[in-house]
Motif scaffolding. Structure first.
Motif, PDB file in Angstrom:
ATOM      1  N   THR A   1       0.850  -1.192   0.000  1.00  0.00           N
ATOM      2  CA  THR A   1       0.000   0.000   0.000  1.00  0.00           C
ATOM      3  C   THR A   1       0.885   1.241   0.000  1.00  0.00           C
ATOM      4  N   LYS A   2       0.315   2.343  -0.420  1.00  0.00           N
ATOM      5  CA  LYS A   2       1.006   3.632  -0.345  1.00  0.00           C
ATOM      6  C   LYS A   2       0.326   4.551   0.668  1.00  0.00           C
ATOM      7  N   SER A   3      -0.586   3.979   1.443  1.00  0.00           N
ATOM      8  CA  SER A   3      -1.378   4.761   2.401  1.00  0.00           C
ATOM      9  C   SER A   3      -1.158   4.251   3.817  1.00  0.00           C
ATOM     10  N   MET A   4      -0.798   5.146   4.731  1.00  0.00           N
ATOM     11  CA  MET A   4      -0.641   4.770   6.129  1.00  0.00           C
ATOM     12  C   MET A   4      -1.972   4.324   6.711  1.00  0.00           C
ATOM     13  N   LYS A   5      -3.049   4.979   6.313  1.00  0.00           N
ATOM     14  CA  LYS A   5      -4.378   4.616   6.796  1.00  0.00           C
ATOM     15  C   LYS A   5      -4.684   3.151   6.454  1.00  0.00           C
ATOM     16  N   LYS A   6      -4.415   2.770   5.209  1.00  0.00           N
ATOM     17  CA  LYS A   6      -4.644   1.388   4.790  1.00  0.00           C
ATOM     18  C   LYS A   6      -3.696   0.434   5.511  1.00  0.00           C
ATOM     19  N   ALA A   7      -2.439   0.849   5.664  1.00  0.00           N
ATOM     20  CA  ALA A   7      -1.456  -0.017   6.317  1.00  0.00           C
ATOM     21  C   ALA A   7      -1.896  -0.369   7.736  1.00  0.00           C
ATOM     22  N   VAL A   8      -2.388   0.624   8.462  1.00  0.00           N
ATOM     23  CA  VAL A   8      -2.829   0.399   9.846  1.00  0.00           C
ATOM     24  C   VAL A   8      -4.066  -0.488   9.872  1.00  0.00           C
ATOM     25  N   TYR A   9      -5.028  -0.197   9.024  1.00  0.00           N
ATOM     26  CA  TYR A   9      -6.264  -0.963   9.066  1.00  0.00           C
ATOM     27  C   TYR A   9      -6.055  -2.409   8.587  1.00  0.00           C
ATOM     28  N   ILE A  10      -5.297  -2.583   7.527  1.00  0.00           N
ATOM     29  CA  ILE A  10      -5.035  -3.934   7.023  1.00  0.00           C
ATOM     30  C   ILE A  10      -4.304  -4.750   8.088  1.00  0.00           C
ATOM     31  N   SER A  11      -3.312  -4.122   8.733  1.00  0.00           N
ATOM     32  CA  SER A  11      -2.561  -4.806   9.792  1.00  0.00           C
ATOM     33  C   SER A  11      -3.485  -5.258  10.908  1.00  0.00           C
ATOM     34  N   TYR A  12      -4.377  -4.362  11.295  1.00  0.00           N
ATOM     35  CA  TYR A  12      -5.314  -4.692  12.379  1.00  0.00           C
ATOM     36  C   TYR A  12      -6.260  -5.814  11.956  1.00  0.00           C
ATOM     37  N   SER A  13      -6.729  -5.778  10.713  1.00  0.00           N
ATOM     38  CA  SER A  13      -7.679  -6.785  10.232  1.00  0.00           C
ATOM     39  C   SER A  13      -7.040  -8.182  10.180  1.00  0.00           C
ATOM     40  N   LEU A  14      -5.719  -8.235  10.064  1.00  0.00           N
ATOM     41  CA  LEU A  14      -5.008  -9.510  10.009  1.00  0.00           C
ATOM     42  C   LEU A  14      -4.566 -10.012  11.387  1.00  0.00           C
ATOM     43  N   SER A  15      -4.723  -9.178  12.391  1.00  0.00           N
ATOM     44  CA  SER A  15      -4.181  -9.501  13.713  1.00  0.00           C
ATOM     45  C   SER A  15      -5.195 -10.224  14.599  1.00  0.00           C
ATOM     46  N   LYS A  16      -4.671 -10.794  15.687  1.00  0.00           N
ATOM     47  CA  LYS A  16      -5.473 -11.458  16.711  1.00  0.00           C
ATOM     48  C   LYS A  16      -5.048 -10.908  18.068  1.00  0.00           C
ATOM     49  N   PRO A  17      -5.854 -11.108  19.110  1.00  0.00           N
ATOM     50  CA  PRO A  17      -5.427 -10.668  20.449  1.00  0.00           C
ATOM     51  C   PRO A  17      -4.041 -11.215  20.799  1.00  0.00           C
ATOM     52  N   GLY A  18      -3.169 -10.323  21.298  1.00  0.00           N
ATOM     53  CA  GLY A  18      -1.798 -10.705  21.632  1.00  0.00           C
ATOM     54  C   GLY A  18      -0.803 -10.371  20.536  1.00  0.00           C
ATOM     55  N   TYR A  19      -1.304  -9.970  19.359  1.00  0.00           N
ATOM     56  CA  TYR A  19      -0.415  -9.580  18.257  1.00  0.00           C
ATOM     57  C   TYR A  19       0.144  -8.175  18.492  1.00  0.00           C
ATOM     58  N   ASN A  20       1.261  -7.915  17.839  1.00  0.00           N
ATOM     59  CA  ASN A  20       1.883  -6.588  17.861  1.00  0.00           C
ATOM     60  C   ASN A  20       1.979  -6.064  16.430  1.00  0.00           C
ATOM     61  N   ILE A  21       1.452  -4.883  16.208  1.00  0.00           N
ATOM     62  CA  ILE A  21       1.590  -4.238  14.899  1.00  0.00           C
ATOM     63  C   ILE A  21       2.752  -3.267  15.001  1.00  0.00           C
ATOM     64  N   LEU A  22       3.814  -3.584  14.257  1.00  0.00           N
ATOM     65  CA  LEU A  22       5.075  -2.845  14.368  1.00  0.00           C
ATOM     66  C   LEU A  22       5.359  -2.058  13.094  1.00  0.00           C
ATOM     67  N   LEU A  23       5.455  -0.743  13.228  1.00  0.00           N
ATOM     68  CA  LEU A  23       5.979   0.091  12.146  1.00  0.00           C
ATOM     69  C   LEU A  23       7.480   0.209  12.362  1.00  0.00           C
ATOM     70  N   SER A  24       8.248  -0.478  11.520  1.00  0.00           N
ATOM     71  CA  SER A  24       9.713  -0.419  11.596  1.00  0.00           C
ATOM     72  C   SER A  24      10.237  -0.476  10.166  1.00  0.00           C
ATOM     73  N   PRO A  25      10.412   0.687   9.536  1.00  0.00           N
ATOM     74  CA  PRO A  25      10.573   0.764   8.076  1.00  0.00           C
ATOM     75  C   PRO A  25      11.819   0.106   7.487  1.00  0.00           C
ATOM     76  N   SER A  26      12.938   0.099   8.206  1.00  0.00           N
ATOM     77  CA  SER A  26      14.229  -0.388   7.683  1.00  0.00           C
ATOM     78  C   SER A  26      14.756   0.472   6.540  1.00  0.00           C
ATOM     79  N   CYS A  27      14.030   1.480   6.157  1.00  0.00           N
ATOM     80  CA  CYS A  27      14.365   2.352   5.018  1.00  0.00           C
ATOM     81  C   CYS A  27      14.168   3.798   5.449  1.00  0.00           C
ATOM     82  N   SER A  28      14.678   4.724   4.651  1.00  0.00           N
ATOM     83  CA  SER A  28      14.362   6.133   4.905  1.00  0.00           C
ATOM     84  C   SER A  28      12.913   6.375   4.485  1.00  0.00           C
ATOM     85  N   SER A  29      12.354   7.485   4.905  1.00  0.00           N
ATOM     86  CA  SER A  29      10.925   7.747   4.705  1.00  0.00           C
ATOM     87  C   SER A  29      10.633   8.626   3.497  1.00  0.00           C
ATOM     88  N   PHE A  30      11.663   8.947   2.702  1.00  0.00           N
ATOM     89  CA  PHE A  30      11.535  10.041   1.744  1.00  0.00           C
ATOM     90  C   PHE A  30      10.717   9.729   0.502  1.00  0.00           C
TER      91      PHE A  30
END
Length: 464
Positions: A402-431
């Motif tokens: 995705t190119k959207s933070m909104k989608k990234a957060v929602y998709i991550s949440y939709s795939l998760s279960k209780p006890g999961y961690n949604i981690l934003l850790s890019p490994s890249c620059s943000s530019f």
């Protein structure tokens, strides 16, 4: 025609800081930016009657009117305009070098660099010195520019310094230089050659004298390679530190205690790191303690700060909003593979990993074992994700883009279960999609908050 302007290329924090310092010293200043200058900086330039332009460089004016150029560290040396300036033999200097001409009556200039941990180390050291009632300024690659802090006339300056800043610096002089580590980072800027990146980091020791101190991580293999290469060129006093072995001289860990063995073989027990999690954090703390001891910081102050460490914003920052047992962690400052490895290692439980941005010559291979063990899905948030997808497609079953933070957060949440961690850790620059890691991290936090308060009405809203 007589040249009369100090031209500053780049209208960001370092450029505007340099403009203010130049203006304060009665120099004629011109600020030129190829993009849009942020409103907060434009207001400063207008208020101080500093000439500026944005959305492009007026090359003829720059070439014909400039006495010297102060270049933003983000501008490549092989940039077309830089090549023209060099051809015309107009001097190009860094903001750090420009500052050295005008810094007066200070006691210590502490320069901190490394691929990881420099923000944390700089911030904690600054807080210790401030709590000790030192007249101290925090600047460089964090917060305000060095130029702006010089205008405030501090006795001690703590500077977080990037390799880009060091590349352009020839006169910068740190009384205390700290080199934390050297790992693969920004290699796109160094022809994918880590040795060139290493050389850049060791520039922090340039101009040091026998009165100065060089503090370095003995455990880091690239630093040891650099020491062999530059040993005869470094004039300062060496203070090594290690978390893996006892040193004949320097600081090391023994039974969770930071110890110092002096040149008379006397051992001093300094600080208990039993409750400090993670090797990177321990290295940061050792470097901080060394400087604190050099500056005779009160032990009560030192213990008070180190015993109550708060997380740095955008570095493994746990978001306060937990949704149906799912945790959200903002690690947007993790702009290289080593930082992300540390995050994946530290987090307990399954992870949905939001990764991606502008690649810097990354090699994701070292992440494979830990990703295989912990990561349940990968959300690529970037324009070009092919390198990430190719590396992990046979390891993680779910990889989405995705190119959207909104989608990234929602998709991550939709795939998760209780006890999961949604981690934003890019490994890249943000530019590619964001101005910097701060905007990226803040956008992540904003979308998590939005999801927390509106999740009942979401229902596949972002799948379109």
């Amino acid at each position: 025609m007589k040249r009369k302007y100090i031209t500053i290329l780049g209208g960001g924090e370092s450029g505007v800081g340099a403009a203010l310092l130049a203006n304060k010293n009665n120099l004629k200043v011109f600020v030129s930016d190829s993009g849009i200058i942020k409103n907060k900086y434009k207001k400063i330039l207008i208020k101080n009657d500093i000439l500026f332009e944005e959305n492009g460089h007026t090359e003829n004016f720059i070439i014909n009117e400039s006495i010297k150029i102060i270049k933003s560290p983000g501008i490549y040396k092989n940039n077309y305009l830089i090549n023209r300036i060099n051809l015309m033999k107009i001097p190009i200097i860094s903001e750090l070098d420009f500052c050295m001409k005008y810094i007066k009556e200070y006691n210590y200039l502490i320069g901190i660099t490394g691929s990881n941990g420099k923000t944390t180390t700089s911030s904690i050291l600054y807080n210790i010195l401030k709590k000790n009632k030192c007249n101290v300024g925090l600047a460089g690659n964090i917060g305000f520019s060095f130029s702006r802090k010089i205008l405030e006339k501090k006795n001690i300056y703590v500077l977080e310094i990037s390799s880009f800043q060091l590349d352009d610096s020839y006169k910068f002089h740190a009384n205390i230089a700290i080199l934390l580590n050297i790992t693969n980072d920004h290699l796109d800027r160094y022809e994918n050659n880590i040795e060139k990146y290493m050389i850049s980091k060791f520039r922090l020791t340039n101009n040091q004298t026998k009165k100065d101190i060089f503090i370095y991580n003995y455990d880091d293999p690239m630093i040891r390679i650099g020491l062999k290469k530059f040993f005869l060129n470094i004039k300062s006093n060496f203070i090594p530190f290690s978390a893996k072995r006892k040193l004949k001289f320097g600081f090391y860990i023994e039974k969770n205690i930071i110890c110092y063995q002096d040149k008379n073989n006397k051992i001093h027990k300094i600080f208990n790191v039993k409750y400090i999690y993670g090797l990177y954090n321990i290295y940061n703390i050792i470097a901080i303690i060394i400087v604190s001891k050099l500056l005779n910081i009160n032990n009560n102050v030192l213990n008070s700060v180190l015993s109550n460490l708060n997380s740095i914003e955008h570095r493994l920052e746990k978001i306060n909003y937990i949704i149906n047992g799912v945790n959200f962690i903002n690690d947007s400052k993790a702009t290289n593979v080593s930082s992300t490895f540390f995050a994946l290692e530290k987090i307990k439980g399954p992870i949905i990993w939001i990764v991606g941005g502008k690649d810097k010559g990354n090699n994701y291979k070292e992440l494979v074992p830990i990703v295989k063990k912990k990561v349940k899905a990968i959300i690529c948030l970037g324009i070009d994700n092919i390198k990430i997808i190719n590396m992990f497609k046979n390891i993680v079953h779910i990889i989405l883009e995705t190119k959207s933070m909104k989608k990234a957060v929602y998709i991550s949440y939709s795939l998760s279960k209780p006890g999961y961690n949604i981690l934003l850790s890019p490994s890249c620059s943000s530019f590619d999609l964001f101005d910097n890691y701060i905007k990226k991290g803040n956008e992540f936090k904003k979308e998590v908050k939005y999801l927390f308060y509106n999740r009942k009405n979401e229902k596949n809203k972002y799948f379109y």
